[in-house]
Design an enzyme around this catalytic site. Structure first.
Site, mmCIF file in Angstrom:
data_model
loop_
_atom_site.group_PDB
_atom_site.id
_atom_site.type_symbol
_atom_site.label_atom_id
_atom_site.label_comp_id
_atom_site.label_asym_id
_atom_site.label_seq_id
_atom_site.Cartn_x
_atom_site.Cartn_y
_atom_site.Cartn_z
ATOM 1 N N ASP A 1 -2.957 8.931 4.671
ATOM 2 C CA ASP A 1 -3.093 8.309 3.478
ATOM 3 C C ASP A 1 -2.836 9.553 2.463
ATOM 4 O O ASP A 1 -3.594 9.489 1.431
ATOM 5 C CB ASP A 1 -4.494 7.790 3.180
ATOM 6 C CG ASP A 1 -4.423 6.569 4.219
ATOM 7 O OD1 ASP A 1 -5.764 6.103 4.435
ATOM 8 O OD2 ASP A 1 -3.579 5.886 4.659
ATOM 9 N N ASP B 1 0.854 -1.038 0.058
ATOM 10 C CA ASP B 1 0.007 -0.032 0.107
ATOM 11 C C ASP B 1 0.709 1.343 0.011
ATOM 12 O O ASP B 1 1.432 1.520 0.948
ATOM 13 C CB ASP B 1 -0.947 -0.183 1.356
ATOM 14 C CG ASP B 1 -2.270 -0.800 1.133
ATOM 15 O OD1 ASP B 1 -2.942 -0.951 1.979
ATOM 16 O OD2 ASP B 1 -2.423 -1.295 -0.096
ATOM 17 N N ASP C 1 -3.414 8.907 10.527
ATOM 18 C CA ASP C 1 -3.290 8.127 9.485
ATOM 19 C C ASP C 1 -3.666 9.211 8.044
ATOM 20 O O ASP C 1 -4.950 9.337 7.739
ATOM 21 C CB ASP C 1 -4.069 6.844 9.271
ATOM 22 C CG ASP C 1 -3.711 6.014 8.137
ATOM 23 O OD1 ASP C 1 -4.505 5.089 7.670
ATOM 24 O OD2 ASP C 1 -2.686 6.207 7.246
HETATM 25 C C1 DIG Z 1 -6.364 0.741 5.420
HETATM 26 O O1 DIG Z 1 -4.904 1.030 5.089
HETATM 27 C C2 DIG Z 1 -6.513 -0.698 4.728
HETATM 28 C C3 DIG Z 1 -7.896 -0.614 4.257
HETATM 29 O O2 DIG Z 1 -8.277 0.601 3.458
HETATM 30 C C4 DIG Z 1 -7.976 -2.096 3.326
HETATM 31 O O3 DIG Z 1 -8.348 -3.005 4.039
HETATM 32 C C5 DIG Z 1 -6.432 -2.151 3.102
HETATM 33 C C6 DIG Z 1 -6.223 -2.455 1.670
HETATM 34 O O4 DIG Z 1 -5.152 -1.871 1.098
HETATM 35 N N1 DIG Z 1 -5.911 -1.015 3.534
HETATM 36 MN MN MN Z 2 -3.920 0.279 3.475
HETATM 37 MN MN MN Z 3 -3.732 4.070 5.846
#
Ligand code: DIG
Ligand code: MN
Ligand code: MN
Ligand code: MN
Length: 385
Positions: free
Chosen positions: A256, A244, A254
């Site tokens: 993101d 990710d 978080d």
């Molecule tokens: C959060 O960082 C998590 C959710 O968004 C999901 O379950 C997972 C998938 O990449 N990342």
């Molecule tokens: Mn994630």
């Molecule tokens: Mn995250």
């Protein structure tokens, strides 16, 4: 130029570009986007695939008929626009039923419901062609440790993962499972908080071969750790099943953030590590546009994630081709064939190594040239090399 194509294997979750800007202190700032529309837009930007939680596509209270209609429409969009679904996962964190965990809830009914929900979600993922199944235990944790489940929670977690791996095998889905660690948020403490914790836990499962990790840049960073180091350990263990990508300011919630928007050097190190390692899985951006943005900002966000990765990938290529940088690396890494041979144990090698004379003072005096190397790297990233 840095225009992505499906060959770059960039993927986004429906929930990422579909993020409506809601946060704990404010209402959405953007209208929701329909899944087929997201597929069309991502394909137009050169993405490879799209990922989903069950309820990103199918509302939790949808009837079987509604579910089938929604899935058929989504699959039509996927084939119309040539996107694939490499990864699927379950939303085991939004519904109030999971307020004290899903697989690790102290309520056996919740644990059983979580298994049912996940099996159905795995069915959906398999129908869409997903080969990787992610477990992010967003609610698997505590605020009150007096609840006395620190040990039993790990046992319940293990039982659930063992059950679901067997289900996948029995169904012939062939999933590989990726545990996604996070240290906290939404729970005060989340079980299996880091890549290291997850790697340790995998060893306790019945089918460790079916389990790897899905490290997230923001999550290791929240824990105060170096994300590239975590990814290197996952790669070393042959357990980097998914990743990710995003960005994060240290010791904050978080965020993101768009990939590369905060830690440029860390992003470069990561991209070089992934490219050097030959990682050939999806490059998934689990990130979203800032709450300040409108829909145009969402697509600028998505373009920026992929563009930044491609620019840094080209910088990694330049790094490898740069004579001064390569000379600095050659200086830094001092090999010695004879000593390498001695470092493979035999009683003779051990005896000989114990007798050997080392000039400890000289070892301490040696300059390693890392200031020079690091400035060359900066010059490269600044674009003046
Ligand atoms: C959060 O960082 C998590 C959710 O968004 C999901 O379950 C997972 C998938 O990449 N990342
Ligand atoms: Mn994630
Ligand atoms: Mn995250
Ligand atoms: Mn397939």
């Amino acid at each position: 130029d840095f225009t992505p194509t499906p060959a770059d294997r960039f993927t986004f979750g429906l929930w990422t570009v579909g993020n409506t800007g809601r946060d704990p202190f404010g209402e959405p700032t953007r209208p929701p986007l329909r899944a087929p529309y997201i597929v069309e837009k991502l394909a137009g930007l050169g993405a490879y695939g799209v990922n989903l939680h069950d309820n990103d596509l199918v509302p939790i209270d949808a009837s079987a008929a509604e579910r089938d209609r929604i899935v058929a429409e989504f699959r039509q969009a996927l084939s119309d626009h040539g996107l694939v679904v490499p990864m699927a996962t379950t939303n085991l964190f939004s519904d109030p039923a999971f307020k004290d965990g899903a697989f690790t809830s102290a309520d056996a009914q919740v644990r059983a419901y979580a298994l049912q929900k996940t099996m159905r979600s795995m069915d959906l993922g398999a129908e869409l062609g997903a080969h990787t199944y992610v477990f992010w235990g967003g609610r698997e944790g505590t605020e009150v440790d007096a609840g006395g489940k620190l040990l039993s929670a790990l046992g319940w977690f293990r039982d659930s993962l063992n059950f679901l791996a067997e289900y996948s095998e029995a169904q012939g889905y062939g999933y590989r499972f990726a545990l996604e660690p996070k240290p906290n948020e939404p729970r005060a403490d989340i079980f299996l908080p880091t890549v290291g914790s997850a790697l340790g836990f995998i060893g306790t499962l019945d089918r460790p071969d079916l389990f790897g990790v899905n490290p997230e840049f923001a999550h290791e960073t929240m824990a105060g750790l170096n994300f590239a180091h975590a990814v290197a350990q996952a790669l070393d263990a042959g357990k980097l099943f998914h990743i990710d990508l995003n960005d994060q300011k240290m010791s904050r919630f978080d965020q993101d953030l768009r990939f590369g928007s905060e830690n440029l050097k860390g992003a470069f190190t990561l991209v070089k590590l992934l490219e050097d390692s030959g990682y050939d899985g999806p490059l998934h951006f689990d990130a979203h546009a800032l709450r300040t943005e409108d829909e145009a900002g969402v697509w600028a966000f998505a373009r920026g994630c992929m563009r930044t990765y491609l620019i840094l990938k080209d910088k990694a290529r330049q790094f490898d081709a740069d004579p001064e940088i390569q000379a600095a690396l050659a200086e830094y890494h001092r090999a010695d064939e004879e000593l390498a041979a001695l470092s493979r144990f035999t009683p003779e090698n051990a005896a000989s190594l114990k007798e050997r004379t080392f000039d400890r003072a000289a070892l301490g005096r040696r300059g390693l040239g890392l200031e020079h190397l690091d400035q060359l790297t900066n010059d490269l990233l600044f674009g003046i090399r």
